[in-house]
Motif scaffolding. Structure first.
Motif, PDB file in Angstrom:
ATOM      1  N   GLN A 198       0.827  -1.206   0.000  1.00 30.51           N
ATOM      2  CA  GLN A 198       0.000   0.000   0.000  1.00 30.51           C
ATOM      3  C   GLN A 198       0.859   1.252   0.000  1.00 30.51           C
ATOM      4  O   GLN A 198       0.464   2.291  -0.544  1.00 30.51           O
ATOM      5  CB  GLN A 198      -0.939  -0.015   1.204  1.00 30.51           C
ATOM      6  CG  GLN A 198      -2.057  -1.044   1.079  1.00 30.51           C
ATOM      7  CD  GLN A 198      -2.955  -1.087   2.301  1.00 30.51           C
ATOM      8  OE1 GLN A 198      -2.514  -0.851   3.423  1.00 30.51           O
ATOM      9  NE2 GLN A 198      -4.230  -1.392   2.084  1.00 30.51           N
ATOM     10  N   ASN A 199       2.045   1.166   0.584  1.00 24.35           N
ATOM     11  CA  ASN A 199       2.975   2.284   0.564  1.00 24.35           C
ATOM     12  C   ASN A 199       3.450   2.588  -0.858  1.00 24.35           C
ATOM     13  O   ASN A 199       3.891   3.704  -1.144  1.00 24.35           O
ATOM     14  CB  ASN A 199       4.179   1.978   1.461  1.00 24.35           C
ATOM     15  CG  ASN A 199       4.978   3.211   1.806  1.00 24.35           C
ATOM     16  OD1 ASN A 199       4.422   4.266   2.109  1.00 24.35           O
ATOM     17  ND2 ASN A 199       6.297   3.092   1.771  1.00 24.35           N
ATOM     18  N   GLN A 200       3.327   1.590  -1.743  1.00 21.97           N
ATOM     19  CA  GLN A 200       3.652   1.755  -3.158  1.00 21.97           C
ATOM     20  C   GLN A 200       2.389   1.985  -3.997  1.00 21.97           C
ATOM     21  O   GLN A 200       2.410   1.830  -5.213  1.00 21.97           O
ATOM     22  CB  GLN A 200       4.395   0.516  -3.666  1.00 21.97           C
ATOM     23  CG  GLN A 200       5.780   0.346  -3.100  1.00 21.97           C
ATOM     24  CD  GLN A 200       6.681   1.516  -3.449  1.00 21.97           C
ATOM     25  OE1 GLN A 200       6.817   1.862  -4.612  1.00 21.97           O
ATOM     26  NE2 GLN A 200       7.263   2.147  -2.447  1.00 21.97           N
ATOM     27  N   HIS A 201       1.290   2.320  -3.309  1.00 26.29           N
ATOM     28  CA  HIS A 201      -0.001   2.608  -3.956  1.00 26.29           C
ATOM     29  C   HIS A 201      -0.563   1.390  -4.688  1.00 26.29           C
ATOM     30  O   HIS A 201      -1.255   1.537  -5.708  1.00 26.29           O
ATOM     31  CB  HIS A 201       0.131   3.795  -4.921  1.00 26.29           C
ATOM     32  CG  HIS A 201       0.742   5.013  -4.294  1.00 26.29           C
ATOM     33  ND1 HIS A 201       0.086   5.762  -3.328  1.00 26.29           N
ATOM     34  CD2 HIS A 201       1.952   5.610  -4.460  1.00 26.29           C
ATOM     35  CE1 HIS A 201       0.860   6.766  -2.942  1.00 26.29           C
ATOM     36  NE2 HIS A 201       2.004   6.689  -3.599  1.00 26.29           N
ATOM     37  N   GLY A 202      -0.260   0.211  -4.169  1.00 28.71           N
ATOM     38  CA  GLY A 202      -0.830  -1.002  -4.731  1.00 28.71           C
ATOM     39  C   GLY A 202      -2.246  -1.228  -4.230  1.00 28.71           C
ATOM     40  O   GLY A 202      -2.568  -0.923  -3.080  1.00 28.71           O
ATOM     41  N   THR A 203      -3.103  -1.756  -5.096  1.00 26.41           N
ATOM     42  CA  THR A 203      -4.486  -2.084  -4.731  1.00 26.41           C
ATOM     43  C   THR A 203      -4.583  -3.565  -4.412  1.00 26.41           C
ATOM     44  O   THR A 203      -4.282  -4.411  -5.265  1.00 26.41           O
ATOM     45  CB  THR A 203      -5.450  -1.749  -5.888  1.00 26.41           C
ATOM     46  OG1 THR A 203      -5.367  -0.362  -6.190  1.00 26.41           O
ATOM     47  CG2 THR A 203      -6.880  -2.102  -5.509  1.00 26.41           C
TER      48      THR A 203
ATOM     49  N   PHE B 200      -0.676  -2.886  -9.367  1.00 27.98           N
ATOM     50  CA  PHE B 200      -0.186  -1.511  -9.454  1.00 27.98           C
ATOM     51  C   PHE B 200      -0.721  -0.950 -10.767  1.00 27.98           C
ATOM     52  O   PHE B 200      -0.325  -1.396 -11.839  1.00 27.98           O
ATOM     53  CB  PHE B 200       1.352  -1.481  -9.460  1.00 27.98           C
ATOM     54  CG  PHE B 200       1.984  -2.010  -8.205  1.00 27.98           C
ATOM     55  CD1 PHE B 200       1.775  -1.388  -6.982  1.00 27.98           C
ATOM     56  CD2 PHE B 200       2.798  -3.135  -8.246  1.00 27.98           C
ATOM     57  CE1 PHE B 200       2.364  -1.879  -5.818  1.00 27.98           C
ATOM     58  CE2 PHE B 200       3.388  -3.629  -7.092  1.00 27.98           C
ATOM     59  CZ  PHE B 200       3.177  -2.999  -5.875  1.00 27.98           C
TER      60      PHE B 200
ATOM     61  N   ASP C 286      -0.625   2.324 -11.761  1.00 24.10           N
ATOM     62  CA  ASP C 286      -0.084   3.619 -12.141  1.00 24.10           C
ATOM     63  C   ASP C 286       1.181   3.516 -12.991  1.00 24.10           C
ATOM     64  O   ASP C 286       1.968   4.450 -13.063  1.00 24.10           O
ATOM     65  CB  ASP C 286       0.224   4.443 -10.896  1.00 24.10           C
ATOM     66  CG  ASP C 286       1.226   3.745  -9.978  1.00 24.10           C
ATOM     67  OD1 ASP C 286       1.435   2.532 -10.139  1.00 24.10           O
ATOM     68  OD2 ASP C 286       1.792   4.425  -9.100  1.00 24.10           O
TER      69      ASP C 286
ATOM     70  N   HIS D 145       8.744  -1.272  -8.160  1.00 29.88           N
ATOM     71  CA  HIS D 145       8.024  -1.517  -6.919  1.00 29.88           C
ATOM     72  C   HIS D 145       8.650  -2.651  -6.107  1.00 29.88           C
ATOM     73  O   HIS D 145       8.614  -2.632  -4.879  1.00 29.88           O
ATOM     74  CB  HIS D 145       6.561  -1.861  -7.206  1.00 29.88           C
ATOM     75  CG  HIS D 145       5.767  -0.688  -7.672  1.00 29.88           C
ATOM     76  ND1 HIS D 145       5.669   0.484  -6.958  1.00 29.88           N
ATOM     77  CD2 HIS D 145       5.022  -0.503  -8.788  1.00 29.88           C
ATOM     78  CE1 HIS D 145       4.897   1.334  -7.602  1.00 29.88           C
ATOM     79  NE2 HIS D 145       4.490   0.762  -8.717  1.00 29.88           N
TER      80      HIS D 145
END
Length: 244
Positions: A45-50, A164, A166, A174
């Protein structure tokens, strides 16, 4: 050729790792202040993973294959849905219980390959959307079930799957950031154009195993999405117990 290597390499590595875990690791599933799966979730989540799926999984080799029959399991878990399947030399007893967005599954597998009889029983609890309260509830379910199912304290395999979205390019960046976030040291890696697999070790996790004289407890799998931009990820500790 690459696809063929990937298809057979991962199951072979997994089989080797599982044998090591069954024989050598006796880590307890006693309560932890922060669960290993929560550490994995924070890193992605810190890497904006869903996160689209998470699971806690345990298993144990059976001493007596006949001890996990449909009758015995139905008696121990009467409110579960039970089924029996037999294909060639393999017999599988499966039980499922659903709690809203959480699903529990018990599988007792027996394989008779003429030379010997091998069996194992596994327990898995899975969820979809990431909610810490649901994960905590799943952990309590796992603790209560393992006391009834297993003879010894089992190893707990934690796994998270997601995406991910993005990325214009394949998101290998990542993987490095996840390793850094978890203070993990890479042990081995397999890299292809659309696929990356990394095995590593971090002192942050409660479980570990030894493979070829190397201690490891973290695996990361990245796979390019078939259509559009983005990268699918699978992270697990101490190893991933399914193909990715």
């Amino acid at each position: 050729m690459k696809e063929r290597c990937r298809k057979y390499l991962i199951p072979f590595m997994l089989f080797t790792c599982l044998i090591t875990v069954f024989i050598g690791n006796k880590t307890s599933v006693a309560g932890q202040s922060e669960l290993d799966i929560e550490k994995l979730a924070y890193a992605v989540q810190n890497q904006h993973g869903t996160i689209i799926e998470w699971s806690l999984h345990t298993r144990e080799l059976g001493k007596q294959p006949q001890e996990w029959t449909v009758t015995r399991l139905e008696k121990a878990f009467p409110d579960w849905e039970w089924s029996l399947s037999a294909v060639s030399e393999k017999e599988t007893v499966t039980g499922i219980k659903r709690h809203g967005d959480i699903e529990e599954k018990i599988k007792a597998v027996t394989v008779d390959n003429k030379a010997n009889l091998v069996s194992y029983v596994s327990y898995e609890v899975t969820g979809s959307a990431w909610e810490k309260s649901a994960v905590k509830r799943a952990w309590k379910l796992l603790q209560s079930r393992t006391e009834l199912i297993f003879n010894q304290n089992p190893v707990v395999f934690s796994c998270i799957k997601g995406v991910f979205n993005d990325e214009d390019e394949f998101g290998q960046f990542h993987a490095s950031e996840i390793l850094s976030s978890l203070q993990a040291k890479e042990k081995e890696a397999l890299s292809e154009e659309d696929f990356v697999s990394i095995s590593a070790y971090s002192s942050l996790f409660s479980e570990s195993l030894s493979l070829l004289d190397e201690e490891m407890n973290l695996q990361i799998g990245l796979r390019k999405k078939n259509a559009g931009h983005g990268t699918y990820f699978t992270v697990g500790t101490p190893i991933l117990t399914n193909e990715y």
